[in-house]
Design an enzyme around this catalytic site. Structure first.
Site, PDB file in Angstrom:
ATOM      1  N   CYS A 128       1.170  -5.516  -5.126  1.00  9.06           N
ATOM      2  CA  CYS A 128       0.834  -6.432  -6.222  1.00  9.06           C
ATOM      3  C   CYS A 128       1.876  -6.362  -7.338  1.00  9.06           C
ATOM      4  O   CYS A 128       3.000  -6.801  -7.147  1.00  9.06           O
ATOM      5  CB  CYS A 128      -0.583  -6.148  -6.716  1.00  9.06           C
ATOM      6  SG  CYS A 128      -1.260  -7.484  -7.710  1.00  9.06           S
ATOM      7  N   HIS A 230      -3.832  -6.520  -1.510  1.00  9.59           N
ATOM      8  CA  HIS A 230      -4.186  -5.107  -1.693  1.00  9.59           C
ATOM      9  C   HIS A 230      -4.763  -4.495  -0.405  1.00  9.59           C
ATOM     10  O   HIS A 230      -5.989  -4.439  -0.260  1.00  9.59           O
ATOM     11  CB  HIS A 230      -5.214  -4.969  -2.826  1.00  9.59           C
ATOM     12  CG  HIS A 230      -4.649  -5.232  -4.178  1.00  9.59           C
ATOM     13  ND1 HIS A 230      -4.137  -4.223  -4.969  1.00  9.59           N
ATOM     14  CD2 HIS A 230      -4.510  -6.379  -4.880  1.00  9.59           C
ATOM     15  CE1 HIS A 230      -3.710  -4.750  -6.110  1.00  9.59           C
ATOM     16  NE2 HIS A 230      -3.916  -6.053  -6.083  1.00  9.59           N
ATOM     17  N   GLU A 232      -5.050  -1.498   0.315  1.00 12.64           N
ATOM     18  CA  GLU A 232      -5.840  -0.301  -0.020  1.00 12.64           C
ATOM     19  C   GLU A 232      -7.298  -0.650  -0.347  1.00 12.64           C
ATOM     20  O   GLU A 232      -8.170   0.216  -0.224  1.00 12.64           O
ATOM     21  CB  GLU A 232      -5.182   0.476  -1.171  1.00 12.64           C
ATOM     22  CG  GLU A 232      -5.438  -0.050  -2.577  1.00 12.64           C
ATOM     23  CD  GLU A 232      -4.681  -1.329  -2.917  1.00 12.64           C
ATOM     24  OE1 GLU A 232      -3.934  -1.848  -2.064  1.00 12.64           O
ATOM     25  OE2 GLU A 232      -4.854  -1.834  -4.049  1.00 12.64           O
TER      26      GLU A 232
END
Ligand code: MN
Length: 261
Positions: A128, A230, A232
Site C-alpha cells: 500500500c 493488503h 496480510e
C-alpha cells in the site's frame, strides 16, 4: 529394541533438521507505522511468521548510522501501509484538497530505509503506502486522489468490508512475481486506498491492474516489489490465498542471508 533405536535416530535427525531450519529463518525488518512506542500492525507480523520469517519492527529514525546498523542485521525489508505521502516534497505536485494526513518524519524515514535497503541488495516488499513510496523514491508519480484525478476509474478502491474480504478483481501480468507465486492471472483483492501509482518509476514493471486500469502492483526486479492491496489482511485472519506472496519474500530473504557470509 532395534525399532526403538530407529525411532530415536529419526527423532534426533528431525530435531536437528528443525533446529537448523529455525536457525536459517531470515530476519525481516518491518517498518514502524507508529513511533511511540515503535509499532507495526500485528497483521504484518503474523503473516511474516506464518511464512517462516522472523519479524522485527524497525523504529522510525532518520539517523543514517542507526539504519546502517539495522540493515546489516536484517535479511529483508517489509514496508507497511499508512498515511498519504507529501506530494510537493516527493513528486513535485501541489496538494489537492482531498489530501489525507501527512506524517513528515515517517515520510523521511521510509524513503531513507527504502533507498538504503535497495542499494544494499536486500529483498523488499512494499504494501500500500509502502508500494507507493517505493515508486516515488525511484522517480515515479502517484494519483494523489483517484476519485478526482483518474478519469476512467470507476471501481471502488476504498472498500467498506473487512480486510479479510476481497471486493475487486485484478489482472496479473504473465511472468511477473505475482503470476509465478499465485499461479494465476486473476485474483480478487481487498482495497483500502484513494492514492495509487500513476507513472511507474523508470525500470519498474506494472504487475497487476484493477478492471479500471488502476495499478495494483509493481516490481523492480525479482526481489523488490510492491502491492497496492493488503495480502496480510487475508493471511492474518486465516485465509492463505495470498500466503505464497510472503513465502516467496521470505525465500528471497533466506537467499540473501545465505549470500551474506
Ligand atoms: Mn484497489
Amino acid at each position: 529394541m532395534k525399532r526403538l533405536s530407529i525411532i530415536l535416530a529419526v527423532a534426533i535427525l528431525s530435531l536437528s533438521f528443525f533446529q537448523e531450519s529455525a536457525a536459517k529463518s531470515p530476519l525481516i525488518g518491518v517498518s514502524a507505522s507508529e513511533n511511540s512506542p515503535a509499532a507495526a500492525p500485528s497483521t504484518y507480523i503474523k503473516s511474516i511468521r506464518k511464512a517462516g520469517g522472523v519479524p522485527v519492527v524497525i523504529p522510525m529514525t532518520t539517523d543514517k548510522e542507526q539504519l546502517e546498523k539495522i540493515l546489516a542485521t536484517v535479511d529483508g525489508i517489509l514496508m507497511t501501509g499508512g498515511e498519504d505521502i507529501d506530494p510537493l516534497k516527493y513528486y513535485g505536485e501541489e496538494p489537492l484538497r482531498a489530501q489525507g494526513e501527512i506524517v513528515p518524519y515517517r515520510d523521511e524515514f521510509d524513503c531513507m530505509l527504502i533507498k538504503m535497503a535497495v542499494e544494499k541488495g536486500l529483498p523488499l516488499l512494499g504494501i500500500c503506502r509502502g508500494e507507493q513510496l517505493l515508486n516515488v523514491v525511484f522517480g515515479g508519480t502517484l494519483y494523489q486522489d483517484i476519485p478526482s484525478q483518474a478519469k476512467d476509474s470507476y471501481v471502488k478502491h476504498r472498500q467498506q468490508a473487512p480486510s479479510s474480504y476481497g471486493t475487486h478483481s485484478i489482472s496479473i501480468e504473465k511472468g511477473s512475481i505475482l503470476n509465478k507465486v499465485l499461479g494465476t492471472e486473476r485474483a480478487v483483492v481487498n482495497s483500502f486506498h484513494h492514492q495509487a501509482v500513476k507513472d511507474p518509476a523508470p525500470g519498474f514493471k506494472v504487475i497487476a491492474r484493477a478492471a479500471d486500469g488502476i495499478i495494483e502492483g509493481i516490481q523492480m526486479n525479482e526481489k523488490v516489489f510492491g502491492l497496492q492491496f493488503h495480502p496480510e489482511g487475508f493471511v492474518s485472519s486465516g485465509d492463505d490465498t495470498f500466503l505464497p506472496i510472503f513465502q516467496y519474500f521470505v525465500e528471497k530473504a533466506t537467499e540473501y542471508q545465505g549470500s551474506k557470509k
